[in-house]
Scaffold this motif. Structure first.
Motif, PDB file in Angstrom:
ATOM      1  N   PRO A 251       0.836  -1.200   0.000  1.00  0.00           N
ATOM      2  CA  PRO A 251       0.000   0.000   0.000  1.00  0.00           C
ATOM      3  C   PRO A 251       0.877   1.259   0.000  1.00  0.00           C
ATOM      4  CG  PRO A 251      -0.478  -1.424   1.915  1.00  0.00           C
ATOM      5  CD  PRO A 251       0.623  -2.066   1.167  1.00  0.00           C
ATOM      6  N   ALA A 252       0.401   2.302  -0.663  1.00  0.00           N
ATOM      7  CA  ALA A 252       1.186   3.536  -0.740  1.00  0.00           C
ATOM      8  C   ALA A 252       1.298   4.184   0.635  1.00  0.00           C
ATOM      9  CB  ALA A 252       0.546   4.501  -1.724  1.00  0.00           C
ATOM     10  N   GLY A 253       2.371   4.884   0.846  1.00  0.00           N
ATOM     11  CA  GLY A 253       2.553   5.647   2.073  1.00  0.00           C
ATOM     12  C   GLY A 253       2.897   4.762   3.260  1.00  0.00           C
ATOM     13  N   PHE A 254       3.150   5.421   4.381  1.00  0.00           N
ATOM     14  CA  PHE A 254       3.473   4.700   5.616  1.00  0.00           C
ATOM     15  C   PHE A 254       2.385   4.981   6.636  1.00  0.00           C
ATOM     16  CE2 PHE A 254       7.434   5.090   3.335  1.00  0.00           C
ATOM     17  CZ  PHE A 254       7.997   3.840   3.489  1.00  0.00           C
ATOM     18  N   ASP A 255       2.221   4.073   7.592  1.00  0.00           N
ATOM     19  CA  ASP A 255       1.171   4.252   8.593  1.00  0.00           C
ATOM     20  C   ASP A 255       1.745   4.084  10.002  1.00  0.00           C
ATOM     21  OD1 ASP A 255       1.486   1.534   9.000  1.00  0.00           O
ATOM     22  OD2 ASP A 255      -0.365   0.963   7.968  1.00  0.00           O
ATOM     23  N   THR A 256       0.849   4.008  10.980  1.00  0.00           N
ATOM     24  CA  THR A 256       1.315   3.983  12.367  1.00  0.00           C
ATOM     25  C   THR A 256       2.014   2.679  12.731  1.00  0.00           C
ATOM     26  OG1 THR A 256      -0.877   3.218  13.032  1.00  0.00           O
ATOM     27  CG2 THR A 256      -0.460   5.581  13.192  1.00  0.00           C
ATOM     28  N   HIS A 257       1.887   1.650  11.877  1.00  0.00           N
ATOM     29  CA  HIS A 257       2.591   0.386  12.128  1.00  0.00           C
ATOM     30  C   HIS A 257       3.971   0.340  11.475  1.00  0.00           C
ATOM     31  CE1 HIS A 257      -1.102  -1.217  13.766  1.00  0.00           C
ATOM     32  NE2 HIS A 257      -1.737  -0.836  12.667  1.00  0.00           N
ATOM     33  N   SER A 258       4.222   1.287  10.564  1.00  0.00           N
ATOM     34  CA  SER A 258       5.491   1.272   9.824  1.00  0.00           C
ATOM     35  C   SER A 258       6.559   1.904  10.692  1.00  0.00           C
ATOM     36  CB  SER A 258       5.380   2.106   8.548  1.00  0.00           C
ATOM     37  OG  SER A 258       4.111   2.008   7.966  1.00  0.00           O
ATOM     38  N   SER A 259       7.494   1.112  11.181  1.00  0.00           N
ATOM     39  CA  SER A 259       8.559   1.734  11.969  1.00  0.00           C
ATOM     40  C   SER A 259       9.729   2.074  11.051  1.00  0.00           C
ATOM     41  CB  SER A 259       8.988   0.819  13.109  1.00  0.00           C
ATOM     42  OG  SER A 259       9.333  -0.441  12.609  1.00  0.00           O
ATOM     43  N   LEU A 260      10.170   3.312  11.144  1.00  0.00           N
ATOM     44  CA  LEU A 260      11.267   3.799  10.303  1.00  0.00           C
ATOM     45  C   LEU A 260      12.377   4.345  11.185  1.00  0.00           C
ATOM     46  CD1 LEU A 260       9.263   5.845   7.609  1.00  0.00           C
ATOM     47  CD2 LEU A 260      10.006   3.458   7.463  1.00  0.00           C
ATOM     48  N   LYS A 261      13.603   4.328  10.647  1.00  0.00           N
ATOM     49  CA  LYS A 261      14.704   5.063  11.263  1.00  0.00           C
ATOM     50  C   LYS A 261      15.202   6.077  10.242  1.00  0.00           C
ATOM     51  CE  LYS A 261      16.504   1.480  14.372  1.00  0.00           C
ATOM     52  NZ  LYS A 261      16.102   0.175  13.760  1.00  0.00           N
ATOM     53  N   ALA A 262      15.404   7.300  10.685  1.00  0.00           N
ATOM     54  CA  ALA A 262      16.034   8.315   9.838  1.00  0.00           C
ATOM     55  C   ALA A 262      17.411   8.595  10.424  1.00  0.00           C
ATOM     56  CB  ALA A 262      15.193   9.585   9.805  1.00  0.00           C
ATOM     57  N   TYR A 263      18.439   8.398   9.621  1.00  0.00           N
ATOM     58  CA  TYR A 263      19.821   8.636  10.049  1.00  0.00           C
ATOM     59  C   TYR A 263      20.230  10.016   9.532  1.00  0.00           C
ATOM     60  CZ  TYR A 263      19.612   3.521  10.383  1.00  0.00           C
ATOM     61  OH  TYR A 263      19.248   2.233  10.659  1.00  0.00           O
ATOM     62  N   VAL A 264      20.611  10.887  10.444  1.00  0.00           N
ATOM     63  CA  VAL A 264      20.930  12.273  10.097  1.00  0.00           C
ATOM     64  C   VAL A 264      22.418  12.501  10.368  1.00  0.00           C
ATOM     65  CG1 VAL A 264      20.398  14.688  10.594  1.00  0.00           C
ATOM     66  CG2 VAL A 264      18.589  12.950  10.710  1.00  0.00           C
ATOM     67  N   ARG A 265      23.144  13.010   9.340  1.00  0.00           N
ATOM     68  CA  ARG A 265      24.594  13.186   9.478  1.00  0.00           C
ATOM     69  C   ARG A 265      24.929  14.290  10.493  1.00  0.00           C
ATOM     70  NH1 ARG A 265      29.034  11.932   6.608  1.00  0.00           N
ATOM     71  NH2 ARG A 265      27.810  11.052   4.891  1.00  0.00           N
ATOM     72  N   HIS A 266      24.312  15.472  10.311  1.00  0.00           N
ATOM     73  CA  HIS A 266      24.659  16.616  11.156  1.00  0.00           C
ATOM     74  C   HIS A 266      23.579  16.826  12.211  1.00  0.00           C
ATOM     75  CE1 HIS A 266      27.855  17.477   8.408  1.00  0.00           C
ATOM     76  NE2 HIS A 266      27.027  17.683   7.393  1.00  0.00           N
ATOM     77  N   ALA A 267      23.987  16.835  13.470  1.00  0.00           N
ATOM     78  CA  ALA A 267      23.028  17.041  14.558  1.00  0.00           C
ATOM     79  C   ALA A 267      22.232  18.328  14.349  1.00  0.00           C
ATOM     80  CB  ALA A 267      23.770  17.072  15.900  1.00  0.00           C
ATOM     81  N   THR A 268      22.846  19.298  13.713  1.00  0.00           N
ATOM     82  CA  THR A 268      22.166  20.585  13.482  1.00  0.00           C
ATOM     83  C   THR A 268      21.002  20.456  12.493  1.00  0.00           C
ATOM     84  OG1 THR A 268      23.954  21.020  11.920  1.00  0.00           O
ATOM     85  CG2 THR A 268      24.094  22.102  14.071  1.00  0.00           C
ATOM     86  N   ASP A 269      20.948  19.348  11.741  1.00  0.00           N
ATOM     87  CA  ASP A 269      19.833  19.131  10.803  1.00  0.00           C
ATOM     88  C   ASP A 269      18.673  18.352  11.444  1.00  0.00           C
ATOM     89  OD1 ASP A 269      20.975  20.414   8.622  1.00  0.00           O
ATOM     90  OD2 ASP A 269      21.948  18.580   7.881  1.00  0.00           O
ATOM     91  N   ALA A 270      18.860  17.857  12.667  1.00  0.00           N
ATOM     92  CA  ALA A 270      17.895  16.901  13.226  1.00  0.00           C
ATOM     93  C   ALA A 270      16.494  17.511  13.369  1.00  0.00           C
ATOM     94  CB  ALA A 270      18.397  16.374  14.572  1.00  0.00           C
ATOM     95  N   THR A 271      16.416  18.722  13.879  1.00  0.00           N
ATOM     96  CA  THR A 271      15.103  19.347  14.100  1.00  0.00           C
ATOM     97  C   THR A 271      14.384  19.548  12.771  1.00  0.00           C
ATOM     98  OG1 THR A 271      16.059  20.480  15.984  1.00  0.00           O
ATOM     99  CG2 THR A 271      13.932  21.281  15.230  1.00  0.00           C
ATOM    100  N   ARG A 272      15.128  20.025  11.771  1.00  0.00           N
ATOM    101  CA  ARG A 272      14.550  20.265  10.456  1.00  0.00           C
ATOM    102  C   ARG A 272      14.035  18.948   9.852  1.00  0.00           C
ATOM    103  NH1 ARG A 272      17.581  22.812   6.333  1.00  0.00           N
ATOM    104  NH2 ARG A 272      16.262  23.296   4.535  1.00  0.00           N
ATOM    105  N   VAL A 273      14.822  17.902   9.953  1.00  0.00           N
ATOM    106  CA  VAL A 273      14.410  16.605   9.417  1.00  0.00           C
ATOM    107  C   VAL A 273      13.162  16.123  10.155  1.00  0.00           C
ATOM    108  CG1 VAL A 273      15.073  14.154   9.284  1.00  0.00           C
ATOM    109  CG2 VAL A 273      16.691  15.936   8.580  1.00  0.00           C
TER     110      VAL A 273
END
Ligand code: 3EB
Length: 308
Positions: A251-273
């Motif tokens: 199914p298209a998109g992600f839902d509340t069961h889809s667990s994801l990890k986002a890996y962010v290189r710069h800590a300063t980008d974390a809030t924006r991401v």
């Protein structure tokens, strides 16, 4: 962080993961792994793998494992000082995993995570990620001749000598899924290293009820896109994820069961991401991690699961 002991005591617990230096070191149970990546969420939640079956577990040389219901978790940690560097560590780790796995009935490796210190240190072919790819291929030998599993390879900021690898395998084969927007990683041209990285973009679980999604970044064709622009890279990554779901007939998109990890290189980008993901994937549980993507120009990568 909740106590890993109570999670490990629950029936059917295959593995429990803590994240970052704040997670307990607890080493008695082979099913517990403290991942060397820090989360931007404090305290980081634990990750729990559970199956509907009795569990057995143990250690075999440096490999710790657990198994039940046709599923298998295996993990290995190698100190690079014992192997003369990252290439030797990757070679040894993958040879150990291959030897262990070949004696198991749960021999179909579906998904692998690799966490590597200082992943972008070194230039050109001497970059540590590329040395890791070289060692991984030698250690694996022909183990993935039938097809590559889905994978993640991310740089951690923990112990500078520590290589961590863990995997999910099954007695039954999954179905590898490639992304039509991306050149398959094993066909990357020479400019990305002597040894092409061996992984599939995603893996459909044997019962076809879940898709394990590899580390996905702003790679289109074989090229990195939107250099220096974390928001554009994140949007491109989300487009890649959508293309994968379509290709896998999920199914298209992600839902509340889809667990994801986002890996962010710069800590300063974390809030924006985090803000962009709140807007683009509302209600989807995303664990935001501080990690380096294996190409130095890439600022963000996402992996995870989609259940049908
Ligand atoms: C890419 O698309 C990003 O070497 O196992 C993603 C997932 C990446 C897994 C690996 C590398 C790996 O090429 C890099």
């Amino acid at each position: 962080m909740a106590d890993p002991h109570s999670a490990l005591a629950e029936p059917g617990t295959l593995a429990v993961f803590g994240f970052g230096a704040g997670a307990p070191a607890h080493d008695e149970d082979p099913r517990w792994l403290r991942v060397a990546l820090e989360s931007f969420d404090a305290p980081a939640p634990m990750e729990l793998w559970q199956v509907d079956a009795p569990i057995s577990c143990g250690r075999h040389d440096a490999v710790r494992w657990s198994a039940g219901g046709g599923w298998l978790f295996a993990a290995i940690e190698v100190d690079e000082r014992d192997t003369g560097g990252i290439e030797g560590a990757a070679r040894q780790a993958y040879a150990s995993l291959r030897q262990f796995m070949s004696a198991r009935s749960e021999r179909c490796v579906l998904r692998i995570w690799n966490y590597i210190a200082n992943i972008n240190a070194g230039d050109g072919d001497a970059e540590r990620y590329k040395q890791f790819c070289d060692g991984r291929a030698v250690g694996l030998d022909d183990f993935f001749a039938q097809g590559f599993p889905a994978a993640t390879a991310i740089g951690h900021h923990g112990d500078a000598h520590l290589l961590q690898i863990y995997l999910l395998a099954s007695a039954d084969t999954g179905t590898a899924v490639e992304n039509p927007r991306q050149v398959s990683a094993w066909r990357y041209p020479r400019q990305y290293g002597r040894t092409s990285p061996g992984f599939a973009r995603a893996m459909l679980m044997p019962a076809q009820d879940a898709l394990a999604i590899s580390g996905t970044a702003a790679v289109v064709g074989h090229a990195s896109t939107h250099e220096g622009d974390v928001e554009a890279q994140l949007n491109e990554t989300l487009t890649n994820l959508e293309a994968l779901l379509t290709t896998a007939d999920m199914p298209a998109g992600f839902d509340t069961h889809s667990s994801l990890k986002a890996y962010v290189r710069h800590a300063t980008d974390a809030t924006r991401v985090w803000e962009i993901l709140q807007r683009r994937l509302p209600g989807v549980p995303v664990l935001l991690m501080h990690g380096d993507v294996c190409r130095s120009e890439l600022l963000v990568e996402i992996d995870g699961w989609r259940f049908s």
